[in-house]
Design a protein around this motif. Structure first.
Motif, PDB file in Angstrom:
ATOM      1  N   LEU A 198      71.896  -9.018  -1.670  1.00  0.00           N
ATOM      2  CA  LEU A 198      71.748 -10.411  -1.234  1.00  0.00           C
ATOM      3  C   LEU A 198      70.348 -10.665  -0.682  1.00  0.00           C
ATOM      4  O   LEU A 198      69.737 -11.695  -0.968  1.00  0.00           O
ATOM      5  N   ASN A 199      69.856  -9.727   0.128  1.00  0.00           N
ATOM      6  CA  ASN A 199      68.515  -9.887   0.675  1.00  0.00           C
ATOM      7  C   ASN A 199      67.456  -9.868  -0.418  1.00  0.00           C
ATOM      8  O   ASN A 199      66.466 -10.585  -0.343  1.00  0.00           O
ATOM      9  N   ALA A 200      67.684  -9.029  -1.442  1.00  0.00           N
ATOM     10  CA  ALA A 200      66.747  -8.982  -2.565  1.00  0.00           C
ATOM     11  C   ALA A 200      66.724 -10.299  -3.316  1.00  0.00           C
ATOM     12  O   ALA A 200      65.683 -10.766  -3.771  1.00  0.00           O
ATOM     13  N   THR A 201      67.907 -10.931  -3.428  1.00  0.00           N
ATOM     14  CA  THR A 201      68.010 -12.176  -4.186  1.00  0.00           C
ATOM     15  C   THR A 201      67.548 -13.380  -3.380  1.00  0.00           C
ATOM     16  O   THR A 201      66.676 -14.138  -3.801  1.00  0.00           O
ATOM     17  N   PHE A 202      68.136 -13.549  -2.182  1.00  0.00           N
ATOM     18  CA  PHE A 202      67.849 -14.737  -1.397  1.00  0.00           C
ATOM     19  C   PHE A 202      66.641 -14.581  -0.477  1.00  0.00           C
ATOM     20  O   PHE A 202      66.130 -15.570   0.038  1.00  0.00           O
ATOM     21  N   GLY A 203      66.196 -13.330  -0.238  1.00  0.00           N
ATOM     22  CA  GLY A 203      65.029 -13.142   0.600  1.00  0.00           C
ATOM     23  C   GLY A 203      63.797 -13.802   0.017  1.00  0.00           C
ATOM     24  O   GLY A 203      62.893 -14.217   0.739  1.00  0.00           O
ATOM     25  N   ASN A 204      63.742 -13.886  -1.302  1.00  0.00           N
ATOM     26  CA  ASN A 204      62.642 -14.577  -1.982  1.00  0.00           C
ATOM     27  C   ASN A 204      63.176 -15.742  -2.813  1.00  0.00           C
ATOM     28  O   ASN A 204      62.658 -16.044  -3.886  1.00  0.00           O
ATOM     29  N   ALA A 205      64.219 -16.395  -2.275  1.00  0.00           N
ATOM     30  CA  ALA A 205      64.870 -17.477  -3.019  1.00  0.00           C
ATOM     31  C   ALA A 205      63.925 -18.641  -3.280  1.00  0.00           C
ATOM     32  O   ALA A 205      63.973 -19.267  -4.346  1.00  0.00           O
ATOM     33  N   VAL A 206      63.055 -18.942  -2.305  1.00  0.00           N
ATOM     34  CA  VAL A 206      62.130 -20.065  -2.492  1.00  0.00           C
ATOM     35  C   VAL A 206      61.189 -19.785  -3.654  1.00  0.00           C
ATOM     36  O   VAL A 206      60.975 -20.647  -4.523  1.00  0.00           O
ATOM     37  N   GLU A 207      60.602 -18.575  -3.685  1.00  0.00           N
ATOM     38  CA  GLU A 207      59.731 -18.218  -4.801  1.00  0.00           C
ATOM     39  C   GLU A 207      60.485 -18.294  -6.129  1.00  0.00           C
ATOM     40  O   GLU A 207      59.951 -18.779  -7.135  1.00  0.00           O
ATOM     41  N   LEU A 208      61.736 -17.820  -6.131  1.00  0.00           N
ATOM     42  CA  LEU A 208      62.538 -17.860  -7.359  1.00  0.00           C
ATOM     43  C   LEU A 208      62.780 -19.292  -7.822  1.00  0.00           C
ATOM     44  O   LEU A 208      62.604 -19.620  -9.005  1.00  0.00           O
ATOM     45  N   ILE A 209      63.185 -20.155  -6.888  1.00  0.00           N
ATOM     46  CA  ILE A 209      63.501 -21.537  -7.253  1.00  0.00           C
ATOM     47  C   ILE A 209      62.262 -22.275  -7.740  1.00  0.00           C
ATOM     48  O   ILE A 209      62.273 -22.940  -8.787  1.00  0.00           O
ATOM     49  N   VAL A 210      61.162 -22.160  -6.963  1.00  0.00           N
ATOM     50  CA  VAL A 210      59.918 -22.826  -7.373  1.00  0.00           C
ATOM     51  C   VAL A 210      59.455 -22.309  -8.732  1.00  0.00           C
ATOM     52  O   VAL A 210      59.039 -23.088  -9.607  1.00  0.00           O
ATOM     53  N   SER A 211      59.551 -20.995  -8.940  1.00  0.00           N
ATOM     54  CA  SER A 211      59.080 -20.406 -10.190  1.00  0.00           C
ATOM     55  C   SER A 211      59.950 -20.805 -11.375  1.00  0.00           C
ATOM     56  O   SER A 211      59.435 -21.071 -12.471  1.00  0.00           O
ATOM     57  N   ILE A 212      61.269 -20.839 -11.189  1.00  0.00           N
ATOM     58  CA  ILE A 212      62.162 -21.229 -12.282  1.00  0.00           C
ATOM     59  C   ILE A 212      61.912 -22.678 -12.687  1.00  0.00           C
ATOM     60  O   ILE A 212      61.857 -23.014 -13.883  1.00  0.00           O
ATOM     61  N   ILE A 213      61.733 -23.557 -11.685  1.00  0.00           N
ATOM     62  CA  ILE A 213      61.439 -24.963 -11.988  1.00  0.00           C
ATOM     63  C   ILE A 213      60.093 -25.091 -12.694  1.00  0.00           C
ATOM     64  O   ILE A 213      59.958 -25.831 -13.679  1.00  0.00           O
TER      65      ILE A 213
END
Length: 417
Positions: free
Chosen positions: A102-117
């Motif tokens: 969970l920490n691996a996934t959501f710890g960088n959730a902002v980077e993931l969301i911004v990057s996917i968009i």
């Protein structure tokens, strides 16, 4: 022992009545108010939440690109903090192994969301720059601030050398995963560019799978087979935290009394809500970048590499510096270097695979200048942490390196990759 009378409810009936009482409208409202209070007090950056509705309104009403970018930029900072808070609380309920994932996934959730968009809008340049920028920001800026904040009034600070060496080795591997595609590209004949691009894309996807496997093995190493190594310093931190909480409770500290861990349902609900809001703000933020580039003269590389990482790493900056001041350098190293490691071994390869799924040619090929900057930055950071000790001068070296990198990318033009 007296027997229960006919008017005494049985144990099962008492539990049933208690459960019914828990779900009355009044108790639900009280729980919501409690969760909101605890959440708002979780971080000092949460006062920036006032920019969340302003950023969404600016995007909806079509305000100027500068206003939309700035307001949503400020809005995402506290949202990143809330994601980290909810993830940590949820990890306490689900156990260490799943908590690590969970920490691996959501710890960088902002980077993931911004990057996917950004990837969905074919902004590959922004995605690559933000990935590299997050690595450099954590490895140079955050770690440098930790060394200065913790060492300005101390001769030396010590931390777990074995853990530092493990993370350093993994960062070197991740750097190789980005250097090899650049070297491969430079070695190819430039006659057939289309064929070269296909080879780079295939190499990047294969290397991404390898890096993700290595990251999963690292989680297994950290949470299972060599858990004792990583728990040596965690135990002392937990004991200190328990001692402080006991003192606060005995003294009747209002700050301690108002704090309570979220339930698993509350943490999941908070994660769901904040993730949706982050995606909305990130959508407006990414959508305004092209106009910002045209009006401000800044390059997409500089915005992605220097500006956007500040958003996703704001909460980590605060956390790492605070624990460094308390002389908990193992935790500070874990936050700063560990986050860079997650970006390099997990988020960046994951974005390549996401691009593969949505048919966007995201690769691990960065420009020669960018890979050189990454190599030098990782080399300096690794050299400073391998001895297991730090001081404020080493922090100044890291921040100085970051300042030079930021200045270089300010003048570095956008390149067609």
């Amino acid at each position: 022992m007296s027997l229960p009378s006919s008017n005494t409810p049985l144990l099962g009936e008492q539990e049933h009545q208690h459960q019914q009482h828990q779900y009355t409208p009044r108790s639900v409202l009280k729980n919501v108010a409690h969760v909101a209070t605890v959440t708002l007090k979780s971080s000092p950056v949460n006062f920036l939440l006032v920019f969340v509705p302003l950023g969404i309104i600016a995007g909806k009403l079509g305000w100027s690109s500068t206003s939309v970018f700035i307001l949503n930029f400020l809005a995402i900072i506290p949202l990143a903090s809330l994601l980290a808070f909810a993830t940590e609380d949820l990890s306490c309920h689900v156990g260490e192994t799943l908590g690590g994932l969970l920490n691996a996934t959501f710890g960088n959730a902002v980077e993931l969301i911004v990057s996917i968009i950004a990837l969905r809008e074919n902004q590959i340049r922004i995605v690559q720059a933000s990935m590299l920028g997050s690595i450099l920001s954590n490895l140079l800026l955050v770690l440098g601030c930790c060394f200065i904040a913790g060492g300005y009034n101390r001769l030396q600070q010590a931390f777990n050398q074995t853990v530092a060496q493990t993370m350093s080795s993994l960062m070197a591997l991740a750097t190789a995963g980005l250097l090899i595609p650049a070297a491969f590209h430079a070695s190819l004949p430039q006659k057939d560019q289309a064929s070269n691009d296909e080879k780079i894309l295939a190499l990047s996807r294969g290397a991404s799978i390898v890096l993700l496997v290595i990251y999963i093995l690292f989680l297994l190493f950290q949470l299972k087979t060599h858990k004792a190594i990583f728990e040596d310093f965690c135990d002392s931190d937990e004991e200190e935290e328990a001692r402080l909480q006991h003192q606060n409770a005995a003294a009747g500290s209002p700050k301690y009394e108002n704090y309570a861990e979220l339930s698993s349902f509350s943490a999941i609900s908070l994660l769901f809500i904040v993730t949706i809001v982050v995606s909305i703000c990130a959508d407006y933020l990414v959508g305004s970048i092209d106009d910002i580039v045209e009006t401000s003269g800044l390059s997409k590389t500089f915005i992605g590499l220097i500006v956007i990482p500040i958003v996703g790493n704001a909460a980590e900056h605060v956390t790492a510096v605070v624990v460094a001041i308390k002389d908990k350098m193992d935790l500070a190293i874990g936050v700063a270097v560990g986050s860079s490691l997650q970006i390099a071994l997990f988020v960046t390869p994951f974005m390549v695979l996401v691009g593969w799924i949505i048919d966007v040619p995201m690769t691990l090929y960065f420009s020669t200048f960018e890979t050189a900057v990454l190599f030098v930055s990782v080399l300096i950071a690794n050299y400073l942490i391998l001895d297991g000790e730090s001081n404020w001068l080493e922090g100044a070296m890291l921040i100085g390196t970051y300042a030079i990198v930021a200045l270089a990318f300010f003048y570095f033009p956008d390149t067609q990759l």
